[in-house]
Design a protein around this motif. Sequence first.
Motif, PDB file in Angstrom:
ATOM      1  N   PHE A 152       0.848  -1.195   0.000  1.00 23.04           N
ATOM      2  CA  PHE A 152       0.000   0.000   0.000  1.00 23.04           C
ATOM      3  C   PHE A 152       0.878   1.238   0.000  1.00 23.04           C
ATOM      4  N   LEU A 153       0.303   2.319  -0.486  1.00 26.74           N
ATOM      5  CA  LEU A 153       0.980   3.604  -0.569  1.00 26.74           C
ATOM      6  C   LEU A 153       0.186   4.594   0.271  1.00 26.74           C
ATOM      7  N   ALA A 154       0.859   5.231   1.209  1.00 23.27           N
ATOM      8  CA  ALA A 154       0.228   6.237   2.062  1.00 23.27           C
ATOM      9  C   ALA A 154       0.708   7.614   1.622  1.00 23.27           C
ATOM     10  N   GLY A 155      -0.229   8.464   1.255  1.00 23.03           N
ATOM     11  CA  GLY A 155       0.130   9.739   0.673  1.00 23.03           C
ATOM     12  C   GLY A 155      -0.115  10.923   1.586  1.00 23.03           C
ATOM     13  N   GLU A 156       0.812  11.870   1.556  1.00 24.33           N
ATOM     14  CA  GLU A 156       0.677  13.165   2.230  1.00 24.33           C
ATOM     15  C   GLU A 156       0.727  14.229   1.144  1.00 24.33           C
ATOM     16  N   ALA A 157      -0.364  14.982   0.994  1.00 19.15           N
ATOM     17  CA  ALA A 157      -0.469  15.953  -0.087  1.00 19.15           C
ATOM     18  C   ALA A 157      -0.715  17.344   0.477  1.00 19.15           C
ATOM     19  N   LYS A 158       0.020  18.332  -0.022  1.00 23.17           N
ATOM     20  CA  LYS A 158      -0.132  19.707   0.433  1.00 23.17           C
ATOM     21  C   LYS A 158      -0.184  20.653  -0.765  1.00 23.17           C
ATOM     22  N   TRP A 159      -1.102  21.620  -0.694  1.00 24.34           N
ATOM     23  CA  TRP A 159      -1.202  22.677  -1.696  1.00 24.34           C
ATOM     24  C   TRP A 159      -0.762  23.989  -1.063  1.00 24.34           C
ATOM     25  N   LEU A 199       2.495   4.620  11.757  1.00 25.67           N
ATOM     26  CA  LEU A 199       2.362   3.202  12.077  1.00 25.67           C
ATOM     27  C   LEU A 199       2.556   2.359  10.822  1.00 25.67           C
ATOM     28  N   ALA A 200       2.991   1.132  11.028  1.00 29.14           N
ATOM     29  CA  ALA A 200       3.147   0.215   9.897  1.00 29.14           C
ATOM     30  C   ALA A 200       1.815  -0.020   9.199  1.00 29.14           C
ATOM     31  N   ALA A 201       0.742  -0.069   9.981  1.00 26.76           N
ATOM     32  CA  ALA A 201      -0.614  -0.193   9.434  1.00 26.76           C
ATOM     33  C   ALA A 201      -1.443   0.971   9.972  1.00 26.76           C
ATOM     34  N   PRO A 202      -1.495   2.103   9.275  1.00 25.09           N
ATOM     35  CA  PRO A 202      -2.168   3.309   9.791  1.00 25.09           C
ATOM     36  C   PRO A 202      -3.678   3.184   9.747  1.00 25.09           C
ATOM     37  N   ASP A 203      -4.352   4.136  10.413  1.00 22.78           N
ATOM     38  CA  ASP A 203      -5.808   4.079  10.465  1.00 22.78           C
ATOM     39  C   ASP A 203      -6.448   4.307   9.104  1.00 22.78           C
ATOM     40  N   GLY A 204      -5.684   4.884   8.153  1.00 26.25           N
ATOM     41  CA  GLY A 204      -6.215   5.024   6.805  1.00 26.25           C
ATOM     42  C   GLY A 204      -6.585   3.690   6.183  1.00 26.25           C
ATOM     43  N   LEU A 205      -5.860   2.624   6.548  1.00 24.65           N
ATOM     44  CA  LEU A 205      -6.206   1.299   6.037  1.00 24.65           C
ATOM     45  C   LEU A 205      -7.558   0.849   6.577  1.00 24.65           C
ATOM     46  N   ARG A 206      -7.829   1.124   7.857  1.00 19.60           N
ATOM     47  CA  ARG A 206      -9.130   0.762   8.427  1.00 19.60           C
ATOM     48  C   ARG A 206     -10.237   1.594   7.796  1.00 19.60           C
ATOM     49  N   GLN A 207      -9.976   2.874   7.558  1.00 20.51           N
ATOM     50  CA  GLN A 207     -10.979   3.723   6.913  1.00 20.51           C
ATOM     51  C   GLN A 207     -11.287   3.209   5.508  1.00 20.51           C
ATOM     52  N   LEU A 208     -10.239   2.852   4.767  1.00 22.09           N
ATOM     53  CA  LEU A 208     -10.438   2.307   3.425  1.00 22.09           C
ATOM     54  C   LEU A 208     -11.237   1.012   3.490  1.00 22.09           C
TER      55      LEU A 208
END
Length: 302
Positions: A152-159, A199-208
């Motif tokens: 999986f790819l975890a992204g941090e995006a800023k404008w 974290l190795a498995a962030p909460d974004g994975l649970r949200q997805l």
Amino acid sequence: MAAWLNETNQVDGNYGHLLLEQQAPIDPAQLRPYFESAHLDAREAFHGDAGLDLHPDAGDPGAHAQYPACLPLTARRGLFGEVLCGLVTERYSFLGDQNWTIPVFLFRHHADARKYVFALARDPARQRQLHGRHGNDFIAICLDGNGLVVRFLAGEAKWRKSLTPGEVETLMHGQWEDDGAGGKKRSGLGIWYGLNRELAAPDGLRQLQSILKERDPQGYAAAILSLDRALILRGPIVIPRTDLVMISGNAAKKHQPGTSLLPADAAPADYTAGNPLQVVEVILQDGDTLIDQLYDSLWAGI
């Protein structure tokens, strides 16, 4: 995309750097289908919560509160950066040459946006700035032939309105603060700090996973199962992770074409998480006008 953005792509082992610089204008209509698909899940969730039709007529109660067009300008710009991050991820080649896919964006987990739409639908005067969404800006996954998540790819995006070196330094290293000796120092609470503590498995994975369970439990059954195995507390199966940082914004006045704001040849020493790292810089011209035209046009006329 190729006509809009000029590409300079470099890979060095576990570090990739992609520089995308605007070389011609783009018609917002060309981006509209992707942006509508990215926001559709949250639009359905927020409109349903607020009692709005998905595509209300102009005279319907609450029609002025349609997501995401109703959001304040600052919030729109943040969302634009996150959706653009996903578009770039699915369109361009990153280090590792994985086939990344984003089944759904995580915008429905923006609790303050949900509250904002609910209140605004009932009181048009309830306009205000929004608190940001916590957690990963987005998650992309790579599936094997059986549909299991193998990376999986975890992204941090800023404008940012203007991508100056100072703005980028603040993004990566935090705001200035007193150093206790009459001088100034960076707080250290920037993007690098956040990535290094992930974290190795962030909460974004649970949200997805929770969205996939609701929207397509059969089509993503294997992916849901593999995420279950990664998210259990006892003996989790580690899914390899790639980190992504994307900064986007308008070119600074002194920007020289082909010049990057973050290191292009090797991973920055400030990044210590140890995962493969992909950095993307998207440098636009008059991006604010593009964002406003694009978000004003989403679901217009339906």
